[in-house]
Every structure is written in C-alpha cells, then in structure tokens.
Design a protein around this motif. Structure first.
Motif, PDB file in Angstrom:
ATOM      1  N   LEU A 188       0.825  -1.200   0.000  1.00  0.00           N
ATOM      2  CA  LEU A 188       0.000   0.000   0.000  1.00  0.00           C
ATOM      3  C   LEU A 188       0.865   1.258   0.000  1.00  0.00           C
ATOM      4  CD1 LEU A 188      -2.837  -1.019   2.497  1.00  0.00           C
ATOM      5  CD2 LEU A 188      -3.066  -0.627   0.032  1.00  0.00           C
ATOM      6  N   LEU A 189       1.946   1.245   0.783  1.00  0.00           N
ATOM      7  CA  LEU A 189       2.874   2.373   0.774  1.00  0.00           C
ATOM      8  C   LEU A 189       3.492   2.528  -0.614  1.00  0.00           C
ATOM      9  CD1 LEU A 189       4.651   4.578   1.993  1.00  0.00           C
ATOM     10  CD2 LEU A 189       6.188   2.785   2.822  1.00  0.00           C
ATOM     11  N   CYS A 190       3.904   1.422  -1.210  1.00  0.00           N
ATOM     12  CA  CYS A 190       4.490   1.444  -2.548  1.00  0.00           C
ATOM     13  C   CYS A 190       3.510   2.062  -3.549  1.00  0.00           C
ATOM     14  CB  CYS A 190       4.863   0.019  -2.954  1.00  0.00           C
ATOM     15  SG  CYS A 190       5.630  -0.133  -4.583  1.00  0.00           S
ATOM     16  N   HIS A 191       2.254   1.646  -3.485  1.00  0.00           N
ATOM     17  CA  HIS A 191       1.225   2.173  -4.394  1.00  0.00           C
ATOM     18  C   HIS A 191       1.022   3.669  -4.169  1.00  0.00           C
ATOM     19  CE1 HIS A 191      -2.512   2.431  -6.670  1.00  0.00           C
ATOM     20  NE2 HIS A 191      -3.056   3.029  -5.620  1.00  0.00           N
ATOM     21  N   THR A 192       0.990   4.090  -2.907  1.00  0.00           N
ATOM     22  CA  THR A 192       0.766   5.501  -2.588  1.00  0.00           C
ATOM     23  C   THR A 192       1.867   6.373  -3.158  1.00  0.00           C
ATOM     24  OG1 THR A 192      -0.369   4.878  -0.529  1.00  0.00           O
ATOM     25  CG2 THR A 192       0.430   7.135  -0.692  1.00  0.00           C
ATOM     26  N   VAL A 193       3.115   5.983  -2.948  1.00  0.00           N
ATOM     27  CA  VAL A 193       4.247   6.787  -3.417  1.00  0.00           C
ATOM     28  C   VAL A 193       4.346   6.737  -4.938  1.00  0.00           C
ATOM     29  CG1 VAL A 193       6.754   7.044  -3.334  1.00  0.00           C
ATOM     30  CG2 VAL A 193       5.484   6.486  -1.253  1.00  0.00           C
ATOM     31  N   ARG A 194       4.113   5.573  -5.521  1.00  0.00           N
ATOM     32  CA  ARG A 194       4.164   5.465  -6.980  1.00  0.00           C
ATOM     33  C   ARG A 194       3.123   6.376  -7.620  1.00  0.00           C
ATOM     34  NH1 ARG A 194       3.625   0.294  -7.444  1.00  0.00           N
ATOM     35  NH2 ARG A 194       1.392   0.277  -7.905  1.00  0.00           N
ATOM     36  N   THR A 195       1.918   6.384  -7.077  1.00  0.00           N
ATOM     37  CA  THR A 195       0.846   7.222  -7.617  1.00  0.00           C
ATOM     38  C   THR A 195       1.177   8.701  -7.472  1.00  0.00           C
ATOM     39  OG1 THR A 195      -0.788   5.522  -7.070  1.00  0.00           O
ATOM     40  CG2 THR A 195      -1.617   7.737  -7.462  1.00  0.00           C
ATOM     41  N   ALA A 196       1.812   9.065  -6.364  1.00  0.00           N
ATOM     42  CA  ALA A 196       2.101  10.473  -6.096  1.00  0.00           C
ATOM     43  C   ALA A 196       3.271  11.016  -6.903  1.00  0.00           C
ATOM     44  CB  ALA A 196       2.377  10.670  -4.604  1.00  0.00           C
ATOM     45  N   LEU A 197       4.272  10.175  -7.195  1.00  0.00           N
ATOM     46  CA  LEU A 197       5.531  10.701  -7.722  1.00  0.00           C
ATOM     47  C   LEU A 197       5.975  10.146  -9.070  1.00  0.00           C
ATOM     48  CD1 LEU A 197       7.748  10.767  -4.493  1.00  0.00           C
ATOM     49  CD2 LEU A 197       6.317  12.589  -5.435  1.00  0.00           C
ATOM     50  N   GLU A 198       5.569   8.942  -9.407  1.00  0.00           N
ATOM     51  CA  GLU A 198       6.148   8.289 -10.575  1.00  0.00           C
ATOM     52  C   GLU A 198       5.185   8.299 -11.762  1.00  0.00           C
ATOM     53  OE1 GLU A 198       7.444   4.426  -9.213  1.00  0.00           O
ATOM     54  OE2 GLU A 198       8.402   5.305  -7.440  1.00  0.00           O
ATOM     55  N   PRO A 199       5.724   8.270 -12.985  1.00  0.00           N
ATOM     56  CA  PRO A 199       4.860   8.250 -14.168  1.00  0.00           C
ATOM     57  C   PRO A 199       4.018   6.967 -14.183  1.00  0.00           C
ATOM     58  CG  PRO A 199       7.138   8.733 -14.758  1.00  0.00           C
ATOM     59  CD  PRO A 199       7.148   8.283 -13.343  1.00  0.00           C
ATOM     60  N   PRO A 200       2.860   7.002 -14.826  1.00  0.00           N
ATOM     61  CA  PRO A 200       2.035   5.793 -14.909  1.00  0.00           C
ATOM     62  C   PRO A 200       2.714   4.716 -15.758  1.00  0.00           C
ATOM     63  CG  PRO A 200       1.135   7.542 -16.294  1.00  0.00           C
ATOM     64  CD  PRO A 200       2.235   8.153 -15.492  1.00  0.00           C
ATOM     65  N   GLY A 201       2.335   3.480 -15.518  1.00  0.00           N
ATOM     66  CA  GLY A 201       2.886   2.378 -16.290  1.00  0.00           C
ATOM     67  C   GLY A 201       4.168   1.845 -15.695  1.00  0.00           C
ATOM     68  N   ASP A 202       4.688   0.809 -16.327  1.00  0.00           N
ATOM     69  CA  ASP A 202       5.927   0.200 -15.861  1.00  0.00           C
ATOM     70  C   ASP A 202       7.121   1.100 -16.170  1.00  0.00           C
ATOM     71  OD1 ASP A 202       4.569  -2.051 -14.978  1.00  0.00           O
ATOM     72  OD2 ASP A 202       4.782  -3.081 -16.923  1.00  0.00           O
ATOM     73  N   PRO A 203       8.126   1.123 -15.283  1.00  0.00           N
ATOM     74  CA  PRO A 203       9.307   1.954 -15.548  1.00  0.00           C
ATOM     75  C   PRO A 203      10.091   1.438 -16.751  1.00  0.00           C
ATOM     76  CG  PRO A 203       9.678   0.533 -13.638  1.00  0.00           C
ATOM     77  CD  PRO A 203       8.219   0.401 -13.996  1.00  0.00           C
ATOM     78  N   ASP A 204      10.666   2.362 -17.492  1.00  0.00           N
ATOM     79  CA  ASP A 204      11.482   2.027 -18.664  1.00  0.00           C
ATOM     80  C   ASP A 204      12.748   1.306 -18.199  1.00  0.00           C
ATOM     81  OD1 ASP A 204      13.033   1.900 -20.921  1.00  0.00           O
ATOM     82  OD2 ASP A 204      13.115   4.058 -21.262  1.00  0.00           O
ATOM     83  N   PRO A 205      12.961   0.052 -18.598  1.00  0.00           N
ATOM     84  CA  PRO A 205      14.152  -0.691 -18.136  1.00  0.00           C
ATOM     85  C   PRO A 205      15.459   0.008 -18.488  1.00  0.00           C
ATOM     86  CG  PRO A 205      12.577  -2.169 -19.176  1.00  0.00           C
ATOM     87  CD  PRO A 205      12.093  -0.782 -19.443  1.00  0.00           C
ATOM     88  N   GLU A 206      15.532   0.615 -19.675  1.00  0.00           N
ATOM     89  CA  GLU A 206      16.765   1.292 -20.063  1.00  0.00           C
ATOM     90  C   GLU A 206      17.028   2.507 -19.184  1.00  0.00           C
ATOM     91  OE1 GLU A 206      16.859   2.183 -24.198  1.00  0.00           O
ATOM     92  OE2 GLU A 206      16.752   0.078 -24.840  1.00  0.00           O
ATOM     93  N   ALA A 207      15.975   3.236 -18.837  1.00  0.00           N
ATOM     94  CA  ALA A 207      16.130   4.396 -17.962  1.00  0.00           C
ATOM     95  C   ALA A 207      16.555   3.957 -16.563  1.00  0.00           C
ATOM     96  CB  ALA A 207      14.825   5.184 -17.897  1.00  0.00           C
ATOM     97  N   VAL A 208      15.970   2.866 -16.089  1.00  0.00           N
ATOM     98  CA  VAL A 208      16.347   2.334 -14.770  1.00  0.00           C
ATOM     99  C   VAL A 208      17.824   1.934 -14.771  1.00  0.00           C
ATOM    100  CG1 VAL A 208      15.999   0.449 -13.138  1.00  0.00           C
ATOM    101  CG2 VAL A 208      14.019   1.590 -14.163  1.00  0.00           C
ATOM    102  N   ALA A 209      18.253   1.232 -15.821  1.00  0.00           N
ATOM    103  CA  ALA A 209      19.642   0.798 -15.913  1.00  0.00           C
ATOM    104  C   ALA A 209      20.599   1.986 -15.974  1.00  0.00           C
ATOM    105  CB  ALA A 209      19.830  -0.095 -17.140  1.00  0.00           C
ATOM    106  N   ALA A 210      20.183   3.051 -16.644  1.00  0.00           N
ATOM    107  CA  ALA A 210      21.041   4.230 -16.774  1.00  0.00           C
ATOM    108  C   ALA A 210      21.138   5.005 -15.462  1.00  0.00           C
ATOM    109  CB  ALA A 210      20.508   5.142 -17.872  1.00  0.00           C
ATOM    110  N   ALA A 211      20.052   5.036 -14.698  1.00  0.00           N
ATOM    111  CA  ALA A 211      20.027   5.808 -13.449  1.00  0.00           C
ATOM    112  C   ALA A 211      20.645   5.051 -12.284  1.00  0.00           C
ATOM    113  CB  ALA A 211      18.592   6.193 -13.104  1.00  0.00           C
TER     114      ALA A 211
END
Length: 236
Positions: A188-211
């Motif tokens: 539930l905490l994960c969902h709350t923070v994801r909804t508040a701060l992160e773009p919708p959908g699954d994170p881009d794997p290439e962007a994750v790997a780069a960051a």
C-alpha cells in the motif's frame, strides 16, 4: 586471530546489549548485566566502549547500518528498487522487522530513555546524509524520466518522508485497522508513493539501468558512513 576474536567479542556484547535494551529499557540496563549476558568480564565491555551510553548508542547505530546495507543490497539485486516507491516499501518492511528501528523511529522513551536524546545528537550527520541521498536519488530519477516533475524536488522529498512517517505511525496508532500481512501494508505504501511521484505504467528498463549506478553509489556512501559511525563509538 586476535583482531577476529576482539571483533567477535564486540559483536557478542552488542547482541547482549540489544537484547537487554529491548527487554528492560535504557534505565535498567547495566554494564554488569550486559557482561553477564554476553558471557564476558565487565572489563571486556569497557575494553570496547568507554561507557554504557557509547555501547547502547552503538546498538542503535548498528541497526541503522544494517538498514542501509539491506536497502543497498536490494538496489544491487534489482535496479528497480532505486524507485522511491520500491525503496520506501523495503524501508517499511525493515522497520516492521527490526525492533531497534521501531523504537528509534517511534521515539520510544520506554525503551530508549535518555539514549533517545543522545542518539538524536549523534545521528545529526547521518540524518543529513540520508536527506541528501534522497535528494540526489530524486534528482537523478527525474533526469531519466522515472519521477515526474510536476512538484519540486523539495516537495517530493517531503512527500516521501511524510508518507512513510504516516505508515510508520499507523503501525502503532491503527493496529486494528491495518491489513493483516506486513507485505500488504508495504504494498500500500508502494502504491501511494508510486501514484504520487512516478509516471504511470511500468518503468522504462533502459532508464532504470542508466540511473542505477549513480543512485547506488550514493547509497553505498551512506552505508559506509553508517558503518563509520558504529566504529566511532569504539575505543581507539
């Protein structure tokens, strides 16, 4: 071998001090009882730490160091754990699993007593480093499109800290209202923070790997600082 034996004795004393701190609270714990529980002489306790406060503070700092190490391990094992939603999910599970962290984060005066004030003074540098690590993490993730930019970094930091604080306090204040499994509450905490701060959908794997390298490097520095704080409590 002597250094290994000294380290092993030190860990045994810390384990005993941790058990007694949680069972009896700061005021009742004595160096005599810690030595008895650890099966060492009282002089051995003072061989490692100059007084009871330094020893019990080391118990708290060891819990923080282990907390940072677990967070870093998760990020290295799965780079998606650099995302604030997943990082804070792990932090909440760590909090629920570690009684020393629970006492520290909830300002439990029954357990920590005067140690609470000592810890706050001693942990100033570590707390500030934690805040700067979060700032760097969010800045890096924004640059890779993994965190939205509709709020400022300072606002996003506040969202992270306020949200996880609310979930931590709910563990005490709302025990009869919370879903039964710790993992569900962490989700539930994960969902709350994801909804508040992160773009919708699954994170881009290439962007994750780069960051990931930059974020992991910052967390590695934080983990090292926390281990240094533990060592600082030892007698030279």
């Amino acid at each position: 071998m002597e250094a290994d034996e000294r380290a092993e004795r030190g860990e045994r004393v810390l384990d005993a001090a941790c058990e007694l701190l949680l069972a009896w609270g700061y005021r009742r714990v004595t160096a005599d009882e810690i030595a008895r529980r650890a099966d060492v002489g009282k002089g051995t306790v003072y061989l490692h730490w100059k007084n009871k406060d330094a020893l019990l503070l080391a118990v708290v700092l060891r819990a923080k160091a282990a907390d940072h190490r677990r967070q870093l391990d998760r990020m290295r094992a799965d780079h998606r754990c650099i995302l604030p939603s997943r990082a804070l999910r792990g932090s909440l599970l760590d909090f629920m699993d570690d009684p020393v962290l629970r006492a520290l984060y909830l300002d439990d005066s029954d357990i920590l007593g005067r140690l609470n004030d000592i810890a706050k003074k001693e942990l100033v540098e570590l707390v500030e480093a934690s805040h700067e690590t979060l700032r760097s993490q969010l800045t890096t993730l924004r640059a890779h499109g993994l965190v939205r930019e509709d709020l400022s970094v300072d606002q996003q930091m506040y969202v992270c800290m306020a949200t996880v604080t609310g979930y931590v306090q709910a563990e005490v204040l709302l025990p009869d209202r919370a879903p039964g499994a710790p993992e569900e509450r962490a989700d539930l905490l994960c969902h709350t923070v994801r909804t508040a701060l992160e773009p919708p959908g699954d994170p881009d794997p290439e962007a994750v790997a780069a960051a990931a390298p930059a974020v992991i490097t910052r967390y590695a520095r934080l983990e090292e600082l926390s281990r240094q704080e533990v060592r600082r409590q030892l007698r030279p």
